[in-house]
Write a protein that holds these residues in place. Structure first.
Motif, PDB file in Angstrom:
ATOM      1  N   VAL A 107       4.963  -7.883  -2.785  1.00  0.00           N
ATOM      2  CA  VAL A 107       3.684  -7.306  -2.375  1.00  0.00           C
ATOM      3  C   VAL A 107       3.884  -6.554  -1.060  1.00  0.00           C
ATOM      4  O   VAL A 107       4.715  -6.930  -0.234  1.00  0.00           O
ATOM      5  CB  VAL A 107       2.563  -8.361  -2.201  1.00  0.00           C
ATOM      6  CG1 VAL A 107       2.234  -9.016  -3.531  1.00  0.00           C
ATOM      7  CG2 VAL A 107       2.921  -9.399  -1.156  1.00  0.00           C
ATOM      8  N   ILE A 108       3.130  -5.483  -0.912  1.00  0.00           N
ATOM      9  CA  ILE A 108       3.086  -4.724   0.338  1.00  0.00           C
ATOM     10  C   ILE A 108       1.630  -4.742   0.776  1.00  0.00           C
ATOM     11  O   ILE A 108       0.752  -4.264   0.045  1.00  0.00           O
ATOM     12  CB  ILE A 108       3.573  -3.277   0.135  1.00  0.00           C
ATOM     13  CG1 ILE A 108       4.991  -3.264  -0.448  1.00  0.00           C
ATOM     14  CG2 ILE A 108       3.532  -2.496   1.450  1.00  0.00           C
ATOM     15  CD1 ILE A 108       5.423  -1.914  -0.995  1.00  0.00           C
ATOM     16  N   VAL A 109       1.370  -5.308   1.950  1.00  0.00           N
ATOM     17  CA  VAL A 109      -0.001  -5.462   2.434  1.00  0.00           C
ATOM     18  C   VAL A 109      -0.105  -4.754   3.787  1.00  0.00           C
ATOM     19  O   VAL A 109       0.152  -5.353   4.834  1.00  0.00           O
ATOM     20  CB  VAL A 109      -0.394  -6.956   2.547  1.00  0.00           C
ATOM     21  CG1 VAL A 109      -1.892  -7.108   2.859  1.00  0.00           C
ATOM     22  CG2 VAL A 109      -0.048  -7.716   1.270  1.00  0.00           C
ATOM     23  N   PRO A 110      -0.444  -3.458   3.781  1.00  0.00           N
ATOM     24  CA  PRO A 110      -0.329  -2.681   5.015  1.00  0.00           C
ATOM     25  C   PRO A 110      -1.302  -3.079   6.120  1.00  0.00           C
ATOM     26  O   PRO A 110      -1.084  -2.738   7.278  1.00  0.00           O
ATOM     27  CB  PRO A 110      -0.590  -1.234   4.569  1.00  0.00           C
ATOM     28  CG  PRO A 110      -1.250  -1.330   3.250  1.00  0.00           C
ATOM     29  CD  PRO A 110      -0.812  -2.614   2.640  1.00  0.00           C
ATOM     30  N   ASP A 111      -2.378  -3.825   5.782  1.00  0.00           N
ATOM     31  CA  ASP A 111      -3.336  -4.162   6.837  1.00  0.00           C
ATOM     32  C   ASP A 111      -3.128  -5.560   7.416  1.00  0.00           C
ATOM     33  O   ASP A 111      -3.958  -6.039   8.181  1.00  0.00           O
ATOM     34  CB  ASP A 111      -4.783  -3.999   6.342  1.00  0.00           C
ATOM     35  CG  ASP A 111      -5.152  -4.944   5.196  1.00  0.00           C
ATOM     36  OD1 ASP A 111      -4.227  -5.404   4.481  1.00  0.00           O
ATOM     37  OD2 ASP A 111      -6.356  -5.203   5.004  1.00  0.00           O
ATOM     38  N   ILE A 112      -2.008  -6.208   7.076  1.00  0.00           N
ATOM     39  CA  ILE A 112      -1.732  -7.501   7.702  1.00  0.00           C
ATOM     40  C   ILE A 112      -0.680  -7.305   8.791  1.00  0.00           C
ATOM     41  O   ILE A 112       0.444  -6.887   8.513  1.00  0.00           O
ATOM     42  CB  ILE A 112      -1.297  -8.562   6.672  1.00  0.00           C
ATOM     43  CG1 ILE A 112      -1.197  -9.943   7.315  1.00  0.00           C
ATOM     44  CG2 ILE A 112       0.016  -8.216   5.998  1.00  0.00           C
ATOM     45  CD1 ILE A 112      -1.043 -11.071   6.301  1.00  0.00           C
ATOM     46  N   PRO A 113      -1.031  -7.544  10.071  1.00  0.00           N
ATOM     47  CA  PRO A 113      -0.028  -7.409  11.130  1.00  0.00           C
ATOM     48  C   PRO A 113       1.110  -8.401  10.896  1.00  0.00           C
ATOM     49  O   PRO A 113       0.893  -9.509  10.386  1.00  0.00           O
ATOM     50  CB  PRO A 113      -0.806  -7.765  12.410  1.00  0.00           C
ATOM     51  CG  PRO A 113      -2.247  -7.639  12.048  1.00  0.00           C
ATOM     52  CD  PRO A 113      -2.338  -7.964  10.591  1.00  0.00           C
ATOM     53  N   PHE A 114       2.312  -8.000  11.266  1.00  0.00           N
ATOM     54  CA  PHE A 114       3.472  -8.866  11.061  1.00  0.00           C
ATOM     55  C   PHE A 114       3.237 -10.248  11.677  1.00  0.00           C
ATOM     56  O   PHE A 114       3.618 -11.267  11.106  1.00  0.00           O
ATOM     57  CB  PHE A 114       4.715  -8.217  11.693  1.00  0.00           C
ATOM     58  CG  PHE A 114       5.964  -9.030  11.501  1.00  0.00           C
ATOM     59  CD1 PHE A 114       6.662  -8.980  10.310  1.00  0.00           C
ATOM     60  CD2 PHE A 114       6.429  -9.879  12.503  1.00  0.00           C
ATOM     61  CE1 PHE A 114       7.806  -9.739  10.119  1.00  0.00           C
ATOM     62  CE2 PHE A 114       7.565 -10.636  12.324  1.00  0.00           C
ATOM     63  CZ  PHE A 114       8.259 -10.565  11.127  1.00  0.00           C
TER      64      PHE A 114
END
Length: 264
Positions: free
Chosen positions: A127-134
């Protein structure tokens, strides 16, 4: 635990001395059948990994092309359950690694563990979740790990001091965002790539792929010099917008042109 398909495919690319080609399509844009045929065409024509975009009402990382595709897909009635059914059908036809690109709220609303259990059951590899900060990835990391799904980390030119932390802990591959801003085809890049990728390669333990703005074969070949793979999204999505139900054939030909450029 069986090896994740993403790891296996990227190891194969490295062993064969070629760059990985990662393509993206918004699931349900043009209907599930169009998406299914397009994925099979991309896999047949040289895509190594394929991202399925889960449509969302407010896709903050996306430019207008993918935003419009999200809107069209939602109007078609696309749901996460429908996308999982699509993946089940695809798994009868192809073993190409598949990822979902999506937003955190969709996972939370669905139920985090239920979501990752279905990923494992249906055959989603990452999964790629661009709105979750590392720094907040632990919100989903435990469930992802438990179900052998890679939670793909992103770095941008603005990450700067955080690149070491993000790159050193990444799994699957590191998604290197070419430019600050949103997705979309670009005619030119403002980023100074040499120092950006020098820092990334210093710390990353997994392959690195660059995305956001790669418009076609020439741009793909040019960007591939910096990393292990390239990601092409908006240029594929535009073909769905342009050709509708005839898009899969066009997407197959476009994918082949990307593959040929990377292999030249």
């Amino acid at each position: 635990m069986t090896k994740n398909k993403i790891d296996a495919r990227l190891e194969q690319c490295k062993a064969e001395g070629r760059k990985a080609l990662i393509t993206f399509i918004t699931a349900g844009d043009g209907g599930y059948d169009c998406t299914e045929k397009a994925v099979l065409e991309m896999a047949k024509n040289g895509a190594d990994l394929i991202e399925l975009g889960v449509p969302f009402s407010d896709p903050i990382a996306e430019g207008p092309v993918i935003q419009c595709a999200s809107e069209r897909s939602l109007r078609n009635g696309t749901t996460l359950v429908g996308i999982f059914d699509l993946v089940r059908r695809l798994r009868k036809e192809t073993d190409v690694p598949l990822l979902l690109m999506m937003y955190l709220n969709t996972i939370f609303c669905f139920g985090t563990d239920r979501f990752f259990a279905l990923c494992e059951e249906c055959g989603i590899d990452g999964v790629i979740v661009p709105d979750i900060p590392f720094e907040e990835k632990d919100e989903i990391q435990g469930s992802a790990d438990a179900h052998n799904v890679h939670n793909i980390s992103l770095v941008t030119p603005a990450s700067e001091d955080r690149i070491q932390m993000i790159a050193s802990e990444a799994t699957g591959f590191l998604y290197c965002v070419s430019s600050n801003g949103v997705t979309g085809v670009r005619s030119q890049f403002q980023t100074d790539f040499a120092p950006f990728f020098e820092k990334i390669h210093k710390y990353a333990k997994v392959p690195c792929a660059v995305g956001f703005g790669i418009s076609g074969p020439e741009a793909a070949r040019e960007m591939s010099q910096y990393c292990d793979g390239v990601i092409v999204g908006s240029a594929v999505v535009r073909l769905v917008e342009q050709y509708g139900s005839d898009a899969p054939k066009e997407i197959g030909a476009f994918t082949k042109s990307l593959r040929d450029a990377l292999d030249a």
